[in-house]
Design an enzyme around this catalytic site. Structure first.
Site, PDB file in Angstrom:
ATOM      1  N   ASP A  69       0.857  -1.181   0.000  1.00 37.24           N
ATOM      2  CA  ASP A  69       0.000   0.000   0.000  1.00 37.24           C
ATOM      3  C   ASP A  69       0.892   1.230   0.000  1.00 37.24           C
ATOM      4  O   ASP A  69       1.896   1.276   0.719  1.00 37.24           O
ATOM      5  CB  ASP A  69      -0.929   0.020   1.218  1.00 37.24           C
ATOM      6  CG  ASP A  69      -1.990   1.092   1.074  1.00 37.24           C
ATOM      7  OD1 ASP A  69      -2.945   0.858   0.305  1.00 37.24           O
ATOM      8  OD2 ASP A  69      -1.850   2.166   1.686  1.00 37.24           O
ATOM      9  N   THR A  70       0.528   2.204  -0.808  1.00 33.64           N
ATOM     10  CA  THR A  70       1.299   3.438  -0.920  1.00 33.64           C
ATOM     11  C   THR A  70       0.378   4.627  -0.726  1.00 33.64           C
ATOM     12  O   THR A  70      -0.704   4.674  -1.312  1.00 33.64           O
ATOM     13  CB  THR A  70       1.998   3.529  -2.291  1.00 33.64           C
ATOM     14  OG1 THR A  70       2.860   2.396  -2.435  1.00 33.64           O
ATOM     15  CG2 THR A  70       2.809   4.808  -2.421  1.00 33.64           C
TER      16      THR A  70
END
Length: 194
Positions: A69-70
């Site tokens: 996840d970014t």
């Protein structure tokens, strides 16, 4: 081989870059931010939750599951994917001529363990001309990107400086991934898991 729970072509490209064979699997989770959740906790929770969801979906997978996840962070605000042009313009106004952070968490689920690691990077934009913002939106490149931009895309011409992990800013921090792979027994010389 790794089971990659992400449809991101950038993550796939980064895995190919370091010679890791992968197969894409699909998982969907609620990605809402919890009340008073700080950005660091959020990205780590998302990566971990995606790994758990993938394990539940697959049962006893024989291969490690990789999730990521970014998030782009400005003034402790999480900037997700732009909802529309107006939302995109607000993001660009926040990021223009300033420095923001990019948090990218990975999770590896293998056997009975889940390892989560987070990369923290800083990105400095120069002033973004209004004409560029309009033209950039028209390319559709920003539509599915956290913070409304891709560091490896057209926005690169306005990035003055980065500190941290370029691959992390792209969405898959390779240093942290390598650390996690070693922790679960990845043999770099044979490219296999022991």
């Amino acid at each position: 081989m790794i089971l990659l729970a992400s449809k991101s072509p950038r993550r796939q490209e980064l895995l190919r870059q370091i010679g890791i064979d992968y197969q894409v699997i699909n998982t969907d989770i609620d990605e809402s931010v919890l009340p008073n959740e700080n950005p660091h906790d959020y990205v780590a929770r998302m990566a971990h939750s995606k790994a758990i969801a993938a394990k539940l979906l697959l049962g006893n997978a024989q291969h490690p599951i990789l999730t990521a996840d970014t998030s782009v962070i400005k003034n402790d605000v999480i900037l997700g994917k732009p909802e529309d042009y107006t939302d995109f313009c607000k993001m660009m106004a926040m990021l223009s001529g300033s420095t923001h952070q990019v948090l990218s968490a990975i999770a590896i689920q293998y056997l009975d363990q889940v390892i989560v690691k987070t990369s923290v990077s800083s990105v400095t934009f120069s002033q973004l001309p209004k004409t560029f913002i309009e033209a950039y939106w028209a390319t559709h490149e920003p539509c599915d990107k956290a913070g409304g931009y891709a560091i490896q895309g057209l926005m690169a011409r306005y990035i003055q400086k980065i500190e941290g992990s370029y691959s992390g800013i792209m969405g898959l921090p390779l240093f942290e991934l390598s650390e996690a792979l070693h922790e679960i027994g990845y043999n770099e010389s044979s490219l296999t898991f022991s």
